[in-house]
Motif scaffolding. Structure first.
Motif, PDB file in Angstrom:
ATOM      1  N   UNK A   9       0.826  -1.211   0.000  1.00 50.69           N
ATOM      2  CA  UNK A   9       0.000   0.000   0.000  1.00 50.69           C
ATOM      3  C   UNK A   9       0.858   1.258   0.000  1.00 50.69           C
ATOM      4  N   UNK A  23       2.513  -1.977   4.512  1.00 49.95           N
ATOM      5  CA  UNK A  23       1.745  -3.214   4.628  1.00 49.95           C
ATOM      6  C   UNK A  23       1.013  -3.518   3.327  1.00 49.95           C
ATOM      7  N   UNK A  57      -2.208  -4.475   1.075  1.00 48.52           N
ATOM      8  CA  UNK A  57      -3.658  -4.275   1.183  1.00 48.52           C
ATOM      9  C   UNK A  57      -4.333  -4.998   0.025  1.00 48.52           C
ATOM     10  N   UNK A 107       3.478   2.348   6.539  1.00 46.06           N
ATOM     11  CA  UNK A 107       3.682   1.029   7.136  1.00 46.06           C
ATOM     12  C   UNK A 107       4.228   0.044   6.108  1.00 46.06           C
TER      13      UNK A 107
END
Lengths: 494, 179
Positions: A88, A94, A96, A92
């Motif tokens: 993403x 992370x 998605x 972060x």
């Protein structure tokens, strides 16, 4: 027009001249697009396509879920090649849930409906068009626009403020869109005003963008749209601050602009609204500024949502030298990123590749209580005190000092002579408070579940006991009857 | 004179005695009210991880002061804070976050559908049926660990809650430095 004073604020070096004179150019069609399902505040959209499906440009590929959400459309025509996780555009890093679309190179549009006189539509229809087009606030907050229109209509908004502040250094995407697409923006503004029945329409533009002001003034002639030049200062483009400067009213702590009869939208959002209502075009592209000292030729590009950032950087020649830091958005509030394979999303306003000389990276030293941060805070908070409370894990104390009113503009960190990462403290504290709130809600929910289960087990036990008692009674009655019958038979026999 | 004093004192004694008797009957307090209030704050899943027989026992121990406010692992920091506020003491949060929030997860390849776990789950967080693979509802799981104990194939296990975009937030800056 009389402007009102704003307390605090800072004057960072603009650096807008790097890209301000570059015309908006369209990026060539990328081969692969990564369209995340969550590009807005609220619940992620739910995909309605499967791997292998062929889609057309502008076709709905994921629908809004729940009250606060937004739809997502195919940025070009092609084939869906994956529904899965992709990194993403977020600090972060992370993964998605993301829809991967392989373009077929034809860029064929889905059938759209053209409205000749959009201002004749009912306000509800305008809001419905905006919702169907998946438009979110393009200033950076990415709040679903249709929801904002509906909320504002029901709460009786008087003043519509169009935010052309663009106070973040480096960014010139709003400047360029106002210069080049002023007519469309003004129509979009009138549509928004129509949708919420606003009586007064103000367009606030910082006075460091004279061309944009002139273009907008010309386009606004003969309409009720009033273009206002505001002093250049950071954070002038923040919602609450622009309201304060233009109306003199302050949004109450914890409140929304609608509470004082104001609605604020970004000028780029107005363009998207115009495209959606008049041409039925959903939000599938946006203007992005590529800038920073490490970029060879800074520029403003019209980019399809889902385009990997590397393509934007490469388009105009790439880097002059390795960037010390890559930033999404502006340098004051933007987010650092490292993976250039992350896609452009609806809220991406800029991609900055900064040199070491452009970023502050001094070691933090102890606070000398000079209170420069207090003077810089546009909300009137005490950043030094709040940070001290957060440092000693006293979040309640920080909240009592007004942590929840902090707009995370970063002015305090910018001016701190001790280089204390003040706004980082506040972002951490807000995140921690939100996590605590979530766990409290979960706690309450699971408690109810546990109680319901205990009740159910008790009920089952009770019912079982009752059933057993009933069976026993029935058996006894039967035995008694049998005995009586036997006795009778014996009697008769005698 | 003496007689009047004896009579008045007797009457006073009787009246107050009766009043006290009536008050004891009508304003009766059952148990320590603090215990009930503390129990309200606890998760109520009776998981027994604190070492006490269920949440009532834990609340009793908290009220006596024989257990720390950090005793409830599934409750996490939110419960610690609530308990500390109720008892009017400073919460020592340092030991709580170490393990981080956990959640039960079924390894689908080795779940045999024995239904043992969902029978013991105190919050009905597991769904399943005989011979069917079970699943855990993340929102309802308190990570009490009861399912882990009864699982015959070690299919259901407690895992750290995965960080998502919704739950991620910035770490605390300057954490290593002296305050």
């Amino acid at each position: 027009m009389k402007l009102f004073d704003l307390k605090g604020g800072v004057h960072p070096e603009g650096k807008k001249d790097l890209s301000a004179e570059r015309h908006i150019r369209a990026l060539p069609l990328p081969k692969k697009l990564y369209v995340p399902l969550q590009q807005h505040i609220g619940a992620p959209a739910t995909p309605i396509v499967n791997v292998g499906n062929k889609v057309l440009k502008g076709q709905l590929i994921a629908t809004a879920q729940g009250a606060v959400s937004s739809s997502i459309h195919a940025p070009t025509s092609g084939t869906i090649t994956a529904l899965g996780d992709h990194v993403a555009p977020h600090p972060s890093g992370l993964p998605v849930p993301t829809i991967t679309l392989e373009s077929d190179g034809e860029d064929r549009w889905f059938m759209t409906r053209i409205v000749d006189d959009p201002l004749a539509l009912a306000p509800e229809e305008v809001a419905a068009c905006v919702a169907a087009a998946g438009i979110v606030g393009l200033g950076g907050a990415t709040f679903p626009s249709a929801l904002k229109l509906n909320l504002s209509r029901s709460s009786g908004v008087q003043t519509l403020i169009m935010n052309g502040g663009e106070c973040e250094p480096y960014l010139t995407c709003d400047d360029r869109i106002m210069r080049e697409r002023a007519v469309e923006i003004v129509e979009g503004i009138r549509l928004i005003a129509h949708a919420v029945a606003a009586k007064e329409i103000l367009v606030g533009i910082e006075d460091n963008k004279p061309e944009a002001i002139a273009a907008m003034q010309e386009a606004a002639q003969g309409t009720t749209v009033k273009v206002v030049a505001m002093p250049s200062m950071y954070p002038m483009g923040s919602e609450k601050q622009i309201i304060q400067v233009l109306t003199g009213n302050e949004v109450p702590a914890g409140g929304r602009p609608a509470d004082i009869g104001v609605l604020v939208h970004n000028v780029a959002t107005a363009f998207a609204v115009q495209q959606a209502v008049r041409y039925g075009k959903p939000l599938i592209s946006r203007i992005v500024t590529i800038s920073g000292g490490a970029i060879l030729q800074p520029c403003n590009l019209e980019v399809l949502i889902g385009t990997p950032l590397q393509e934007l950087i490469d388009f105009n020649g790439g880097y002059t030298q390795p960037a010390a830091r890559l930033v999404l958005g502006g340098p004051m509030m933007g987010q650092q990123f490292t993976n250039t394979n992350v896609p452009v999303v609806k809220g991406t306003s800029g991609v900055l590749a900064l040199l070491a000389s452009e970023i502050g990276h001094a070691e933090a030293s102890p606070c000398i209580r000079c209170s420069t941060c207090v003077r810089a805070c546009p909300v009137g908070l005490l950043p030094l005190e709040m940070a001290a409370h957060i440092r000693t894990a006293d979040l309640t104390g920080a909240v009592a000092l007004g942590l929840k009113d902090c707009i995370a503009c970063g002015s305090c960190s910018y001016v701190c002579p001790a280089h204390i990462p003040l706004v980082h403290f506040f972002n951490y504290a807000k995140g921690d408070l939100a996590a605590q709130e979530r766990s409290k809600l979960k706690q309450e929910a699971t408690k109810k579940l546990a109680e319901a289960r205990n009740e159910r087990l008790a009920r089952i036990e009770r019912e079982r006991a009752e059933a057993a008692a009933k069976r026993k009674a029935a058996r006894e009655a039967k035995e008694r009857a049998a005995k009586e019958a036997a006795a009778k038979a014996a009697e008769e026999a005698v | 004179m003496l007689f009047a004093a004896v009579v008045s004192l007797t009457i006073l004694g009787t009246v107050f005695g009766l009043l006290l008797g009536v008050a004891a009957r009508y304003l009766k307090v059952e148990g320590n009210p603090l215990v009930a209030e503390l129990e309200q704050l606890l998760p109520g899943s009776q998981c027994g991880q604190c070492g006490f027989p269920g949440c009532t026992g834990a609340a009793q121990a908290l009220a006596d002061g024989s257990a720390p406010v950090t005793l409830c692992p599934p409750g996490g920091r939110a419960v610690v804070q609530l308990l500390a506020d109720k008892l009017g003491i400073e919460a020592d949060l340092s030991g709580v976050e170490e393990k981080g929030p956990m959640i039960a997860e079924v390894k689908e390849e080795i779940c045999i559908g024995c239904t043992r776990c969902f029978k013991v789950c105190p919050t009905d967080a597991i769904m399943g049926a005989a011979q069917q693979i079970h699943v855990v509802f993340r929102e309802a799981c308190t990570a009490c660990g009861k399912c882990e104990e009864v699982c015959p194939t070690e299919s259901i296990k407690l895992q750290a809650v995965p960080v998502t975009l919704q739950s991620w937030y910035w770490n605390k800056p300057m954490a290593g430095e002296a305050v």
